[in-house]
Design a protein around this motif. Structure first.
Motif, short mmCIF file in Angstrom:
data_model
loop_
_atom_site.label_atom_id
_atom_site.label_comp_id
_atom_site.label_asym_id
_atom_site.label_seq_id
_atom_site.Cartn_x
_atom_site.Cartn_y
_atom_site.Cartn_z
N PRO A 20 -34.58 0.38 -4.79
CA PRO A 20 -33.97 0.24 -6.12
C PRO A 20 -34.81 0.90 -7.22
O PRO A 20 -36.02 0.71 -7.29
N GLY A 21 -34.13 1.71 -8.02
CA GLY A 21 -34.78 2.37 -9.13
C GLY A 21 -35.58 3.59 -8.77
O GLY A 21 -36.12 4.27 -9.66
N MET A 22 -35.66 3.94 -7.47
CA MET A 22 -36.48 5.07 -7.04
C MET A 22 -35.70 6.13 -6.27
O MET A 22 -36.10 7.30 -6.26
N GLY A 23 -34.61 5.76 -5.60
CA GLY A 23 -33.89 6.67 -4.74
C GLY A 23 -33.82 6.12 -3.33
O GLY A 23 -33.92 4.92 -3.12
N ILE A 24 -33.66 7.00 -2.35
CA ILE A 24 -33.64 6.52 -0.96
C ILE A 24 -34.73 7.18 -0.14
O ILE A 24 -35.16 8.30 -0.42
N ARG A 25 -35.18 6.46 0.87
CA ARG A 25 -36.18 6.98 1.79
C ARG A 25 -35.56 8.09 2.64
O ARG A 25 -34.42 7.97 3.10
N CYS A 26 -36.34 9.09 2.90
CA CYS A 26 -35.92 10.11 3.86
C CYS A 26 -36.06 9.56 5.28
O CYS A 26 -35.23 9.82 6.14
N VAL A 27 -37.13 8.81 5.51
CA VAL A 27 -37.44 8.20 6.81
C VAL A 27 -37.56 6.70 6.60
O VAL A 27 -38.23 6.25 5.66
N ASP A 28 -36.95 5.91 7.45
CA ASP A 28 -36.78 4.48 7.16
C ASP A 28 -38.07 3.69 7.01
O ASP A 28 -38.11 2.69 6.29
N HIS A 29 -39.15 4.12 7.67
CA HIS A 29 -40.38 3.32 7.64
C HIS A 29 -41.48 3.92 6.75
O HIS A 29 -42.62 3.45 6.79
N ARG A 30 -41.14 4.94 5.97
CA ARG A 30 -42.15 5.59 5.14
C ARG A 30 -41.86 5.38 3.66
O ARG A 30 -40.68 5.44 3.25
N PRO A 31 -42.89 5.19 2.83
CA PRO A 31 -42.69 4.96 1.39
C PRO A 31 -42.49 6.28 0.64
O PRO A 31 -43.24 6.62 -0.28
N TRP A 32 -41.43 6.99 1.04
CA TRP A 32 -41.21 8.35 0.54
C TRP A 32 -39.73 8.51 0.19
O TRP A 32 -38.88 8.43 1.07
N VAL A 33 -39.44 8.68 -1.10
CA VAL A 33 -38.06 8.91 -1.52
C VAL A 33 -37.86 10.40 -1.80
O VAL A 33 -38.78 11.08 -2.26
N THR A 34 -36.67 10.89 -1.51
CA THR A 34 -36.38 12.31 -1.68
C THR A 34 -35.10 12.51 -2.48
O THR A 34 -34.13 11.76 -2.34
N GLY A 35 -35.12 13.55 -3.30
CA GLY A 35 -33.99 13.81 -4.19
C GLY A 35 -32.74 14.28 -3.49
O GLY A 35 -31.62 13.89 -3.86
N ALA A 36 -32.89 15.12 -2.48
CA ALA A 36 -31.70 15.67 -1.81
C ALA A 36 -30.95 14.58 -1.05
O ALA A 36 -29.72 14.47 -1.15
N GLU A 37 -31.68 13.77 -0.27
CA GLU A 37 -31.01 12.70 0.48
C GLU A 37 -30.37 11.69 -0.47
O GLU A 37 -29.26 11.19 -0.19
N THR A 38 -31.04 11.37 -1.57
CA THR A 38 -30.46 10.44 -2.53
C THR A 38 -29.17 11.01 -3.12
O THR A 38 -28.16 10.30 -3.26
#
Length: 323
Positions: free
Chosen positions: A217-235
């Motif tokens: 929430p408020g950041m986007g979505i994770r590219c990989v489910d177990h990593r703290p990494w949100v990405t603009g394209a996938e979001t």
């Protein structure tokens, strides 16, 4: 970032792949850079190989991976139809027809008897790999729909394409066991909705199933489910999928949530490791900005092609004139 050749690489001096190149060209069409978009499609037309494919990876005009990816090849139909819907330029559609036809015929050759499409092959030997990947197949479903629309518009309908589209849709909806198991990447989660094969209540249930695994929430979505990494394209792609389901308010919220990736020059950083607040990779990828543009167009209904993802048809009938 566009090279003199018309190619749209990931970033200056970086690789160009046929799929992300087309996505970036679509963003140019949306924002009124029509001549630049057509230069990109001319690059696709000019560099297509005799079998209908493109190399998986090219860097500054040099082929670095000559392999075939069926999804990479299919996506030209989405881009060409998208540009035509925005411009109404029949001459452009006619000019690109042979390119779309050759690419779509390749996809049909890669389709297995069970309806799934083999993900790739070896260009040198012509060998096709057995495996079918769910994200690529979901994207091919949309590409086949666009290819059929182009064929009809040019009065060259192809029943084989309609049958291929139907068989692939059945596989994506009813036989998920035909594909490689979903990976840890978010694309394997939402792409059956984004590509148009799964919609309605089934699509909403599919999205709900792993929402908490991927959405921050408020950041986007994770590219990989177990990593703290949100990405603009996938979001942005998830936003497009939500809009296609009619959940446009949630789509808008997702697009708003990644504005922390926006650079002052208007481009977007690829992603953010939110655990430590660091951008990674340290690049502003062309296709990330393109995905944001396409999502913004969808939710704002700004161009005539804003429904390119929303309007994918699920069921076509061979022998009928489809519009």
């Amino acid at each position: 970032m566009q090279e003199q050749s018309g190619a749209l690489p990931w970033f200056p001096g970086g690789q160009t792949d046929p799929w992300d190149h087309v996505e970036s060209a679509m963003a140019l069409s949306v924002t009124g850079f029509h001549s630049e978009a057509e230069a990109a499609y001319e690059w696709s037309r000019r560099t297509q190989r005799d079998d209908g494919s493109w190399p998986i990876r090219t860097v500054c005009g040099r082929v670095e991976d000559a392999g075939v990816d069926s999804n990479f090849c299919a996506y030209i139909a989405v881009g060409v139809w998208h540009h035509y819907v925005i411009t109404g330029d029949t001459a452009f559609l006619e000019r690109m027809w042979q390119t779309v036809w050759s690419a779509t015929e390749l996809v049909c050759r890669y389709q297995r008897p069970d309806g799934a499409v083999r993900w790739g092959g070896d260009h040198g030997t012509g060998a096709m790999f057995a495996e079918a990947k769910i994200t690529g197949n979901a994207s091919i479903f949309q590409a086949l729909d666009c290819a059929i629309r182009i064929a009809v518009e040019l009065d060259q309908p192809d029943d084989d394409w309609v049958r291929a589209h139907a068989a692939l849709g059945d596989a994506l909806r009813e036989r998920t066991d035909l594909f490689d198991p979903p990976s840890e990447h978010s694309m394997d989660w939402y792409y059956p909705v984004l590509g148009g094969a799964v919609r309605g209540r089934a699509g909403q249930e599919l999205i709900a199933r792993r929402w908490d695994d991927f959405v921050v929430p408020g950041m986007g979505i994770r590219c990989v489910d177990h990593r703290p990494w949100v990405t603009g394209a996938e979001t942005s792609e998830l936003a497009l999928a939500l809009d296609a389901l009619g959940d446009t308010a949630d789509a808008i919220d997702l697009i708003a949530s990644i504005q922390h990736l926006r650079d002052p020059d208007g481009s977007y950083w690829t992603g953010l490791v939110f655990a430590d607040g660091k951008r990674w990779p340290v690049e502003k990828s062309c296709w990330t900005s393109a995905a944001v543009v396409l999502a913004a167009d969808a939710v704002s209904r700004a161009t005539p092609a804003n429904g390119i993802f929303r309007d994918v048809r699920q069921n076509l009938v061979a022998g009928a004139r489809v519009t």
